[in-house]
Design an enzyme around this catalytic site. Structure first.
Site, mmCIF file in Angstrom:
data_model
loop_
_atom_site.group_PDB
_atom_site.id
_atom_site.type_symbol
_atom_site.label_atom_id
_atom_site.label_comp_id
_atom_site.label_asym_id
_atom_site.label_seq_id
_atom_site.Cartn_x
_atom_site.Cartn_y
_atom_site.Cartn_z
ATOM 1 N N GLY A 43 0.782 -1.230 0.000
ATOM 2 C CA GLY A 43 0.000 0.000 0.000
ATOM 3 C C GLY A 43 0.814 1.281 0.000
ATOM 4 N N ASP A 102 -4.417 2.312 11.042
ATOM 5 C CA ASP A 102 -5.777 1.981 11.489
ATOM 6 C C ASP A 102 -5.695 1.625 12.982
ATOM 7 O OD1 ASP A 102 -8.314 0.942 11.872
ATOM 8 O OD2 ASP A 102 -8.334 -0.285 10.094
#
Ligand code: IMP
Ligand code: MG
Length: 178
Positions: A43, A102
């Site tokens: 990512g 997150d």
């Protein structure tokens, strides 16, 4: 792909503008140094590609890959190294380049693991942060944008390895992963 997106949070221009600001800040902070930017695959590659070109000091790049989500949208908390770094980090100024934080569990693992390589310094740069989702104390030195707890894709971020090539950051419709 665009039909699977409910909201565009940041378009291409907004992302690039913020990356340039981060690059300028990092360039000032690392004046006279030669940092090693460590991108977390997969990512982090889009952000790294943009960020490194917004930094004006000489730098090196390296990559590491850890398992986190599989094809689900929730962190397992189980972290495994799939690809290790190649550069010797002893005495180096390390800047970890993450796509998104997150729960913070991945970052906590990475920070601890890289600290074991005795770098001269270590800082964290994340393009996106979900502060309300943190499950552990994470210090992020450079943050692109704070976002809510929705699942987002694009700008390198995936759902089941899809959507990474969207040039914007968008919220994935829940019906896509429900
Ligand atoms: P954490 O360990 O829970 O902080 O998760 C970090 C990793 O999970 C990130 O590096 C991403 O690869 C992935 N991730 C977390 N949130 C999202 C999201 O909203 N969309 C896509 N990937 C995410
Ligand atoms: Mg991922």
């Amino acid at each position: 792909m665009n039909n699977d997106i409910s909201t565009v949070l940041f378009d291409e221009a907004a992302l690039l503008l913020r990356v340039r600001e981060l690059g300028a800040e990092i360039s000032r902070d690392y004046e006279g140094k030669r940092p090693v930017l460590i991108s977390i695959l997969r990512g982090g590659v889009v952000f790294l590609a943009d960020l490194m070109r917004a930094i004006t000091v000489p730098l090196e790049i390296d990559f590491m890959s850890i398992s986190s989500y599989g094809d689900s949208t929730k962190s397992t908390g189980v972290v495994r190294i799939r690809k290790d770094i190649d550069i010797d980090l002893a005495g180096r100024h390390v800047l970890v380049v993450e796509d998104i934080v997150d729960s913070g569990l991945s970052l906590a693992y990475i920070r601890n693991y890289l600290a074991g390589h005795n770098p001269a310094s270590m800082r964290i740069c994340a393009m996106f942060d979900k502060p309300a989702a943190h499950k552990t104390d994470v210090v992020i030195d450079y943050i692109g944008f704070n976002i809510g707890n929705e699942f987002v894709v694009g700008y390198g971020l995936d759902y089941a390895e899809t959507y990474r090539n969207l040039p914007f950051l968008g919220v994935l419709k829940e019906e896509v992963y429900r």
